[in-house]
Enzyme design. Structure first.
Site, mmCIF file in Angstrom:
data_model
loop_
_atom_site.group_PDB
_atom_site.id
_atom_site.type_symbol
_atom_site.label_atom_id
_atom_site.label_comp_id
_atom_site.label_asym_id
_atom_site.label_seq_id
_atom_site.Cartn_x
_atom_site.Cartn_y
_atom_site.Cartn_z
ATOM 1 N N TYR A 149 57.347 -28.820 20.791
ATOM 2 C CA TYR A 149 56.130 -29.502 21.229
ATOM 3 C C TYR A 149 55.559 -28.842 22.481
ATOM 4 O O TYR A 149 54.368 -28.515 22.548
ATOM 5 C CB TYR A 149 56.444 -30.976 21.504
ATOM 6 C CG TYR A 149 55.259 -31.792 21.946
ATOM 7 C CD1 TYR A 149 54.273 -32.163 21.044
ATOM 8 C CD2 TYR A 149 55.126 -32.206 23.267
ATOM 9 C CE1 TYR A 149 53.180 -32.919 21.444
ATOM 10 C CE2 TYR A 149 54.043 -32.968 23.676
ATOM 11 C CZ TYR A 149 53.073 -33.320 22.760
ATOM 12 O OH TYR A 149 51.993 -34.063 23.164
ATOM 13 N N SER A 179 48.766 -31.270 26.544
ATOM 14 C CA SER A 179 49.705 -32.262 27.069
ATOM 15 C C SER A 179 50.169 -31.778 28.426
ATOM 16 O O SER A 179 50.136 -30.581 28.725
ATOM 17 C CB SER A 179 50.917 -32.407 26.140
ATOM 18 O OG SER A 179 51.938 -33.167 26.760
ATOM 19 N N THR A 208 50.007 -44.656 22.728
ATOM 20 C CA THR A 208 49.666 -44.323 21.352
ATOM 21 C C THR A 208 50.934 -44.363 20.512
ATOM 22 O O THR A 208 52.020 -44.646 21.010
ATOM 23 C CB THR A 208 49.047 -42.912 21.267
ATOM 24 O OG1 THR A 208 50.073 -41.937 21.515
ATOM 25 C CG2 THR A 208 47.914 -42.737 22.265
ATOM 26 N N SER A 223 44.132 -43.061 14.741
ATOM 27 C CA SER A 223 44.805 -43.918 15.719
ATOM 28 C C SER A 223 44.771 -43.247 17.085
ATOM 29 O O SER A 223 44.335 -42.099 17.219
ATOM 30 C CB SER A 223 46.262 -44.190 15.309
ATOM 31 O OG SER A 223 47.025 -42.994 15.319
ATOM 32 N N LYS A 239 51.968 -26.672 22.954
ATOM 33 C CA LYS A 239 50.937 -27.071 23.902
ATOM 34 C C LYS A 239 50.668 -25.974 24.940
ATOM 35 O O LYS A 239 49.524 -25.784 25.373
ATOM 36 C CB LYS A 239 51.333 -28.382 24.580
ATOM 37 C CG LYS A 239 51.468 -29.562 23.613
ATOM 38 C CD LYS A 239 50.179 -29.835 22.841
ATOM 39 C CE LYS A 239 50.253 -31.092 22.010
ATOM 40 N NZ LYS A 239 48.979 -31.414 21.333
#
Length: 267
Positions: free
Chosen positions: A157, A144, A192, A17, A161
């Site tokens: 997160y 990111s 997304t 996806s 990154k």
């Protein structure tokens, strides 16, 4: 018109996806043979079918749970053995987060670091010697904008990154002369399912599309820009809209960036 990835083998993780799926279709149009990895075997079969329709000469769906870090090296060797080479490894798979630092369980932090950081590191360390032996290759990684500065509700997160930047910039510095190229993909807001699958502080699924995510560029727009950057072997590509200004503000006005980060809407 010559297809830019004719005779090239491209492996994409997180290919079921979002950015990974969109890139798979663009690589297919450019003539690449593809290896597609994600958790959902049935969805990967659908992506495979469309890639073949779009022009990919061959597609291997390779479903796998990328949080199983002890099995990732074997996965990498399996992927390499299928075509006998890999020209582009795109470490795209990742999990996001919605939880403050104090309340987020360590199990959540560990899972995010496993999928977002340690799995790409293991895949890269396994394939890098083989790429060098074959005369070179390209490593692509989705980081990111949260890898450029700390972001509220993203302690794990953002950390994962940031770590990807350090690792892949080091790899490029060490192996550039051996024809290893690195392309770092830095998305801002992209439409997304990443916020839907993000982990809450207790590990439960966030389960909704955040307003900021919904207002981002489409996955198809992101995919086109990324595949063009990979074809040109660019060092870095930023993908998004006005939120990308934060990357430049952080570089030239770090104090202002810190103040802005404290007031960002993290949803």
């Amino acid at each position: 018109m010559k297809k830019r990835f004719n005779d090239k083998i491209v492996w994409i993780t997180g290919a079921s996806s979002g950015i990974g799926e969109a890139c798979a279709y663009d690589f297919a149009k450019e003539g690449a043979k593809l290896i597609l990895t994600a958790l959902e075997a049935d969805i990967l079969e659908n992506v495979k079918t469309k890639c073949l329709e779009l022009g990919a000469p061959d597609v291997l769906p390779l479903p796998f749970d990328l949080s199983k870090v002890d099995e990732v090296e074997a996965l990498a060797n399996q992927a390499w053995a299928h075509f006998g080479r890999i020209d582009v490894l795109y470490n795209n798979a990742g999990i996001s987060q919605r939880g403050n630092t104090i309340d987020t369980d360590m199990n959540v932090i560990n899972k995010i670091m496993d999928v977002n950081y340690f799995t790409p590191v293991i895949l890269t360390k396994t394939l890098l010697p083989k790429m060098i032996a074959q005369g070179g290759g390209q490593l692509v990684v989705t980081t990111s904008i949260a890898g450029r500065f700390g972001f509220p509700l993203r302690c794990a997160y953002s950390s994962s990154k940031h770590a990807l930047y350090g690792f892949f910039e080091t790899v490029q510095a060490e192996y550039y002369d051996q024809n290893i190229r690195v392309t770092i993909v830095c998305p801002g807001r992209v439409q997304t399912k990443i916020s839907f699958y993000a982990l809450e502080k207790d590990g439960s699924q966030h389960g909704k599309l955040d307003k900021g995510q919904a207002g981002g560029v489409t996955a198809e727009q992101a995919g086109r820009k990324i595949v063009n950057a990979v074809a040109k072997r660019k060092r870095e590509v930023l993908v998004g809209r006005k939120e990308l200004l934060m990357a430049y503000i952080k570089r030239f006005f770090p104090g202002l960036a810190a103040k802005m980060a404290r007031n960002l809407n993290p949803m």
